[in-house]
Write an enzyme that holds these catalytic residues in place. Structure first.
Site, mmCIF file in Angstrom:
data_model
loop_
_atom_site.group_PDB
_atom_site.id
_atom_site.type_symbol
_atom_site.label_atom_id
_atom_site.label_comp_id
_atom_site.label_asym_id
_atom_site.label_seq_id
_atom_site.Cartn_x
_atom_site.Cartn_y
_atom_site.Cartn_z
ATOM 1 N N GLU A 20 0.850 -1.194 0.000
ATOM 2 C CA GLU A 20 0.000 0.000 0.000
ATOM 3 C C GLU A 20 0.882 1.239 0.000
ATOM 4 O OE1 GLU A 20 -2.411 2.722 -0.405
ATOM 5 O OE2 GLU A 20 -3.330 0.721 -0.350
ATOM 6 N N HIS A 58 -45.903 -3.218 8.771
ATOM 7 C CA HIS A 58 -46.475 -1.867 8.744
ATOM 8 C C HIS A 58 -46.063 -1.144 10.024
ATOM 9 C CE1 HIS A 58 -49.385 1.387 8.226
ATOM 10 N NE2 HIS A 58 -49.665 1.230 9.519
ATOM 11 N N GLY A 73 -7.366 0.787 3.358
ATOM 12 C CA GLY A 73 -8.802 1.022 3.245
ATOM 13 C C GLY A 73 -9.232 1.549 1.896
ATOM 14 N N THR A 120 -10.221 3.951 -1.349
ATOM 15 C CA THR A 120 -11.124 5.085 -1.535
ATOM 16 C C THR A 120 -12.258 5.070 -0.530
ATOM 17 O OG1 THR A 120 -10.618 5.252 -3.898
ATOM 18 C CG2 THR A 120 -12.695 6.201 -3.148
ATOM 19 N N CYS A 121 -12.877 3.919 -0.327
ATOM 20 C CA CYS A 121 -14.062 3.839 0.508
ATOM 21 C C CYS A 121 -13.830 4.414 1.893
ATOM 22 C CB CYS A 121 -14.524 2.388 0.619
ATOM 23 S SG CYS A 121 -15.952 2.158 1.703
#
Length: 460
Positions: free
Chosen positions: A34, A442, A39, A41-42
């Site tokens: 990395e 409902h 992590g 972009t997110c």
């Protein structure tokens, strides 16, 4: 001397980290590379920070509407912009820490910080170190596209990344691009207190959606005071003496210039593939730079796979994660999962949100197939009126011959969640009659779905 691994993963994004976890748990020696932040972009510049800002903006908007709900706050709502941004940073940091802990707990995984470049089809160099592996997985992600507009290199502009680092609230934010990123940031900053103008080259917003969706979203945002300049055929940028930016527009009506304190360029994204040395490995890309992959996500070179935003097969966290699932299942579980097995679904996180799955009405009409359609305005959905947010509508499309769902647009309260009711039936290959006979709880937005499909009519 090269270091040898069973697998090399380039990019610790939403596909790379879980893949490292599966491979290392299977006893493989993994190098996870990395060059910036774990992590992808997110976590760092996408979902996590922006949806945190959406939540803050929604709370502020609701507080301003207190009288609609029967309360007052004793004066105008005051926005503490640094506190809003600090909250966003804290949520991001928590996610980063969680991922770092996950990676650190992988017994056979080595996290290497640096920029990876291919040397051959089985080796990459990170700074001065050479790494080799029989399989290499590219999860390099993407970044904001910067269009070659006149004057773009002469003015300070923001992207979806740099706007998250602002220290002061823009007085007037001009946004070039009327699609998902631009609309989300537009509503966020309008609710935080900025004047906002969205400039779009096309004749309507979010052009990939149906026209009724575009118009309804535009109406929702206009109701909050956001200005729009559509049909902006010739867009240019000019610096101002006060440090702001003038955006020149050639529209069919209105003033020919928008004077803003800040300008955000939100005109799409491009893959991070131009500096990986793909040519040295023989990995093919298309004309836009996306890595070409087959249905199992293998590239033109056997043993090299591409996952996530860099392969052009999806631009979302959920598609990136599904890429991981496909690759892991095929390589480790003896499965035969394919990209073509998934159905398109996504959301636009304006408030109220848009949930989308499958085909649009325009696409169904273009296909020429016989179809059924059912619609209902959110103003006739009790849950929406109870919440005081009755903008939007539900639209469902069904194949007239098979009874299978073709697509849906759910713009309104809970639309990003309700759409999964239809998505799940699509994956189950179930006819709409299953939904028609279901009994939802409902009061909920989902309870209207059986009623809508019971009243389907031919798409004329």
């Amino acid at each position: 001397m090269a270091r040898h691994f069973d697998a090399i993963i380039i990019g610790a994004g939403q596909a790379g980290i879980p893949l490292a976890g599966r491979l290392s748990a299977a006893g493989q020696k993994v190098a996870l590379i990395e060059r910036h932040l774990v992590g992808g972009t997110c976590v760092n510049t996408g979902c996590t920070p922006t949806k945190t800002l959406v939540a803050s903006a929604e709370a502020i908007h609701t507080a301003r509407r207190g009288a609609d709900y029967g309360f007052t706050v004793g004066g105008p709502v005051m926005v503490d912009f640094p506190a809003v941004m600090a909250r966003k940073d804290a949520v991001v940091a928590k996610s980063q820490q969680g991922l770092a802990g996950w990676i650190g707990g992988m017994e056979n995984c080595t996290l290497i910080e640096g920029h990876a470049r291919f040397e051959t089809a089985q080796s990459v160099r990170v700074d001065d170190e050479l790494l080799q592996a029989g399989r290499i997985f590219i999860n390099a992600g993407g970044r904001a596209a910067v269009p070659e507009l006149p004057g773009v290199h002469d003015v300070p502009f923001l992207t979806n990344t740099s706007i998250l680092q602002l220290k002061e609230l823009p007085r007037h934010l001009a946004i070039v691009g009327g699609s998902y990123i631009g609309l989300e940031f537009g509503q966020i900053f309008r609710r935080l207190g900025s004047e906002v103008t969205i400039i779009e080259k096309g004749s309507r917003l979010i052009a990939r959606e149906d026209e009724d969706v575009s118009e309804e979203v535009k109406g929702i945002l206009e109701g909050e005071g956001i200005g729009f300049r559509l049909d902006a055929e010739c867009i240019s940028l000019h610096s101002r003496p006060d440090g702001g930016v003038t955006v020149g527009v050639d529209c069919r009506s209105g003033e020919r210039e928008v004077h803003a304190s800040h300008v955000l360029l939100a005109v799409g994204r491009r893959p991070n593939t131009d500096d990986l040395g793909l040519d040295r490995a023989g990995v093919a890309t298309d004309e836009r730079g996306f890595i070409a992959v087959d249905d199992r996500l293998e590239t033109s070179v056997p043993g090299i796979f591409a996952l996530g935003d860099c392969n052009g097969r999806g631009a979302f966290t959920h598609t990136s994660y599904n890429d991981f699932e496909i690759v892991a299942a095929n390589l480790l579980d003896g499965d035969d999962r394919r990209v073509s097995d998934r159905h398109e679904c996504y959301a636009l996180y304006v408030d109220p949100p848009l949930g989308r799955v499958g085909m649009t009405e325009a696409a169904v009409r273009k296909s020429g197939r016989k179809a059924l359609i059912g619609t209902r305005p959110m103003s006739r959905v009790s849950r929406a009126t109870e919440k005081g947010v009755s903008q939007g509508f539900i639209k469902i499309l069904v194949d007239a011959e098979t009874g299978r769902f073709l697509g849906a647009s759910i713009l309104g309260v809970g639309g990003d969640e309700v759409v999964h009711s239809i998505l799940n039936l699509i994956y189950a290959d179930a006819p709409y009659t299953v939904m028609a006979r279901s009994v939802p709880i409902h009061p909920n937005v989902s309870e209207l779905l059986p009623t809508i499909v019971q009243g389907l009519t031919p798409l004329e």
